[in-house]
Design an enzyme around this catalytic site. Structure first.
Site, short mmCIF file in Angstrom:
data_model
loop_
_atom_site.label_atom_id
_atom_site.label_comp_id
_atom_site.label_asym_id
_atom_site.label_seq_id
_atom_site.Cartn_x
_atom_site.Cartn_y
_atom_site.Cartn_z
N ASN A 14 62.15 -17.77 -47.07
CA ASN A 14 62.29 -16.83 -48.10
C ASN A 14 62.36 -15.35 -47.29
OD1 ASN A 14 62.13 -14.97 -50.18
ND2 ASN A 14 60.18 -15.11 -50.92
N TRP A 15 63.65 -14.96 -47.16
CA TRP A 15 63.86 -13.77 -46.45
C TRP A 15 63.54 -12.41 -47.06
CZ3 TRP A 15 69.21 -14.99 -43.51
CH2 TRP A 15 68.92 -15.71 -42.38
N LYS A 16 63.25 -12.55 -48.24
CA LYS A 16 63.01 -11.32 -49.13
C LYS A 16 64.09 -10.15 -48.67
CE LYS A 16 58.18 -12.57 -48.92
NZ LYS A 16 56.96 -12.33 -48.92
N HIS A 96 58.16 -15.33 -57.83
CA HIS A 96 57.54 -15.12 -56.71
C HIS A 96 56.31 -14.08 -57.32
CE1 HIS A 96 56.41 -13.65 -52.88
NE2 HIS A 96 57.02 -14.65 -52.37
N GLU A 98 55.61 -11.38 -55.82
CA GLU A 98 56.13 -9.92 -55.74
C GLU A 98 56.99 -9.58 -56.99
OE1 GLU A 98 57.91 -10.77 -52.07
OE2 GLU A 98 56.16 -10.80 -50.83
N GLU A 166 51.48 -20.57 -53.84
CA GLU A 166 51.17 -19.37 -52.83
C GLU A 166 50.21 -18.71 -53.30
OE1 GLU A 166 55.02 -18.32 -50.70
OE2 GLU A 166 55.02 -17.16 -52.47
N GLY A 172 51.78 -12.71 -46.62
CA GLY A 172 52.03 -11.68 -45.62
C GLY A 172 50.88 -11.09 -44.97
N SER A 206 51.41 -17.10 -45.25
CA SER A 206 51.08 -16.86 -44.05
C SER A 206 51.44 -18.29 -43.25
CB SER A 206 49.76 -16.44 -43.72
OG SER A 206 49.57 -14.92 -44.09
N GLY A 227 57.56 -16.93 -45.66
CA GLY A 227 58.18 -15.48 -45.34
C GLY A 227 58.30 -15.06 -43.93
N GLY A 228 57.62 -14.26 -43.45
CA GLY A 228 57.77 -13.32 -42.23
C GLY A 228 58.28 -14.19 -41.04
P1 13P Z 1 54.59 -14.98 -45.61
O1 13P Z 1 54.75 -16.27 -44.91
O2 13P Z 1 55.21 -13.72 -45.04
O3 13P Z 1 52.99 -14.79 -46.06
O4 13P Z 1 55.28 -14.96 -47.03
C1 13P Z 1 55.06 -15.85 -47.97
C2 13P Z 1 55.97 -15.83 -49.23
O5 13P Z 1 55.77 -15.02 -49.91
C3 13P Z 1 56.90 -16.80 -49.09
O6 13P Z 1 57.83 -17.04 -50.43
#
Ligand code: 13P
Length: 242
Positions: A14-16, A96, A98, A166, A172, A206, A227-228
């Site tokens: 997930n590159w956001k 998600h 967010e 999640e 994050g 994470s 994510g990251g």
């Molecule tokens: P991180 O891997 O950066 O914690 O993000 C997880 C995420 O939100 C994937 O959708």
């Protein structure tokens, strides 16, 4: 719709709100894709970059990060399931945290988006998870139960929907639940209702090269939503390597 049963595990990047053409070119050039094609590796870039990746990707699947709950009409700025289908998008993240927190998405939105995607033959990846406050107040299973009850539509089944657990507090932050906590929570989800018994459940929050193998080797974890760490080709490469 992709046949989910042909995969043993799923790794969803997930590159956001990150990435541009340059980044994508370098990432795709340098990423080592596993030989084992039973691993389903999905890249979810911004919606503007879906088409660019779709023309370049090899050995990868394409996912969107969001979709409208409406088919078409006066919804300025929204993205329809049909447009995802036109771009040969295979997966779409839904609900998600967010989007729930920053864009006030409700369980009804999540439910409708998931239905629309299934109708359009795009696989929804429905995200569920508790906040730190929920966890501290021992409300995790109540929250997950409500998200499963209200967010997952009747037509969802293990062939057309993926679930991603999640925990919001793990996103994050560098924090993760213990392996035992992840196992117990996935067990709760699978056994919450018989209809979820065979659902594939990914873990997100994470995930990085140093913890991915241990998490994904848990018997009831079918992959990871990243994510990251998915923005670094070498780190992501290690997560997906055979
Ligand atoms: P991180 O891997 O950066 O914690 O993000 C997880 C995420 O939100 C994937 O959708």
């Amino acid at each position: 719709m992709i046949n989910l049963n042909k995969f043993s595990s799923y790794f969803v990047a997930n590159w956001k709100l990150n990435g541009d053409f340059n980044f994508i070119d370098q990432f795709l050039d340098q990423l080592k894709i596993p030989k084992n094609d039973s691993k389903c590796v999905v890249i979810c870039p911004t919606s503007v970059h879906l088409n660019y990746i779709s023309t370049k990707k090899k050995g990868l699947y394409l996912g969107a990060q969001n979709v409208s709950q409406y088919k078409s009409g006066a919804f300025t700025g929204e993205i329809s399931c049909q447009s995802l289908l036109d771009l040969k998008v295979d997966f779409c993240i839904v609900g998600h945290s967010e989007r729930r927190q920053k864009y006030f998405e409700t369980e009804i939105d999540v439910n409708q988006k998931t239905q629309q995607l299934i109708d359009a033959k795009v696989i929804p990846i429905v995200c569920i998870g508790e906040t730190l406050e929920d966890k501290e107040n021992k409300r995790t299973t109540n929250i997950l139960a409500k998200q499963l009850d209200d967010g997952i539509p009747e037509i969802s089944n293990s062939n057309n929907t993926l679930i991603a657990y999640e925990p919001v507090w793990a996103i994050g932050t560098g924090l993760t639940p213990t392996l035992d906590e992840i196992y117990q929570t996935h067990e709760f989800i699978k056994n919450y209702d018989t209809k979820f018994n065979n659902f594939k459940i990914l873990y997100g929050g994470s995930v990085k090269a140093s913890n991915a193998k241990k998490i994904v080797s848990l018997s009831n974890v079918d992959g990871a939503l990243i994510g990251g760490a998915s923005l670094k080709h070498d780190e992501f490469g290690k997560i997906i390597e055979d």
